[in-house]
Scaffold this active site. Structure first.
Site, PDB file in Angstrom:
ATOM      1  N   HIS A   1       0.863  -1.183   0.000  1.00  0.00           N
ATOM      2  CA  HIS A   1       0.000   0.000   0.000  1.00  0.00           C
ATOM      3  C   HIS A   1       0.901   1.235   0.000  1.00  0.00           C
ATOM      4  O   HIS A   1       2.031   1.196   0.501  1.00  0.00           O
ATOM      5  CB  HIS A   1      -0.889   0.022   1.240  1.00  0.00           C
ATOM      6  CG  HIS A   1      -1.930  -1.042   1.257  1.00  0.00           C
ATOM      7  ND1 HIS A   1      -3.107  -0.908   1.951  1.00  0.00           N
ATOM      8  CD2 HIS A   1      -1.980  -2.273   0.673  1.00  0.00           C
ATOM      9  CE1 HIS A   1      -3.842  -1.991   1.807  1.00  0.00           C
ATOM     10  NE2 HIS A   1      -3.177  -2.838   1.029  1.00  0.00           N
TER      11      HIS A   1
ATOM     12  N   GLU B   1       0.886   3.935   1.724  1.00  0.00           N
ATOM     13  CA  GLU B   1       1.318   4.398   3.041  1.00  0.00           C
ATOM     14  C   GLU B   1       2.495   3.578   3.564  1.00  0.00           C
ATOM     15  O   GLU B   1       3.462   4.138   4.100  1.00  0.00           O
ATOM     16  CB  GLU B   1       0.162   4.305   4.056  1.00  0.00           C
ATOM     17  CG  GLU B   1      -1.037   5.156   3.713  1.00  0.00           C
ATOM     18  CD  GLU B   1      -2.089   4.424   2.886  1.00  0.00           C
ATOM     19  OE1 GLU B   1      -3.263   4.852   2.954  1.00  0.00           O
ATOM     20  OE2 GLU B   1      -1.759   3.453   2.185  1.00  0.00           O
TER      21      GLU B   1
ATOM     22  N   CYS C   1      -6.233   2.331   5.431  1.00  0.00           N
ATOM     23  CA  CYS C   1      -6.877   1.122   5.952  1.00  0.00           C
ATOM     24  C   CYS C   1      -6.302   0.832   7.332  1.00  0.00           C
ATOM     25  O   CYS C   1      -5.358   1.491   7.784  1.00  0.00           O
ATOM     26  CB  CYS C   1      -6.645  -0.054   4.997  1.00  0.00           C
ATOM     27  SG  CYS C   1      -4.937  -0.653   4.970  1.00  0.00           S
TER      28      CYS C   1
ATOM     29  N   CYS D   1      -2.519   0.166   7.326  1.00  0.00           N
ATOM     30  CA  CYS D   1      -1.716   1.370   7.118  1.00  0.00           C
ATOM     31  C   CYS D   1      -1.819   2.330   8.297  1.00  0.00           C
ATOM     32  O   CYS D   1      -0.827   2.940   8.693  1.00  0.00           O
ATOM     33  CB  CYS D   1      -2.132   2.054   5.822  1.00  0.00           C
ATOM     34  SG  CYS D   1      -1.728   1.054   4.367  1.00  0.00           S
TER      35      CYS D   1
END
Length: 142
Positions: free
Chosen positions: A49, A51, A79, A82
């Protein structure tokens, strides 16, 4: 300065090959430490991801795991994975564009909300939500 950094995050998100483009920029004292986009498909890594990738890069730039004094700019609300990484990195400020509910209206991968997760975290994060919302929302489906 928030607008400049969020626009850079939006530009990053546009490079993503994911169905939902997410871009992130991490800044400390006016200096960009990391900027990237989600790369799960191209890396065959479910944890890639934006992040997570940005936190890794920023920590490398600083030579430490703690991102005290940094701001994370993200086109989507992080999410739980993250957000947990943001908490562990001790990031004090998060600015994001669209909510998880808007990003995944019928298919939230985990239904625990950011607020619920943060309620159990000793680390406080100043959150600005809905920043440049309309521009970030256009990235939700490519």
């Amino acid at each position: 300065m928030d607008e400049e950094y969020m626009r850079r995050a939006i530009a990053q998100a546009k490079q993503s090959k994911q169905y939902i483009g997410c871009g992130v920029v991490i800044v400390k004292d006016g200096h960009i430490l990391a900027e990237t986009y989600n790369k799960q498909k191209e890396s065959c890594d479910a944890t890639a991801h934006a992040e997570i990738l940005a936190i890794r890069a920023a920590g490398g730039q600083l030579g430490q795991k703690d991102l005290d004094g940094c701001t994370v700019y993200c086109t989507c609300e992080p999410c739980t994975m993250c957000l947990s990484a943001i908490i562990f990195a001790k990031v004090p400020r998060l600015v994001y564009g669209t909510s998880m509910q808007e990003t995944f209206p019928d298919n939230l991968p985990i239904t625990l909300t950011s607020q619920e997760l943060l309620a159990h975290a000793p680390h406080h994060i100043d959150i600005v939500s809905g920043y440049l919302h309309d521009e970030c929302a256009t990235l939700l489906s490519k």
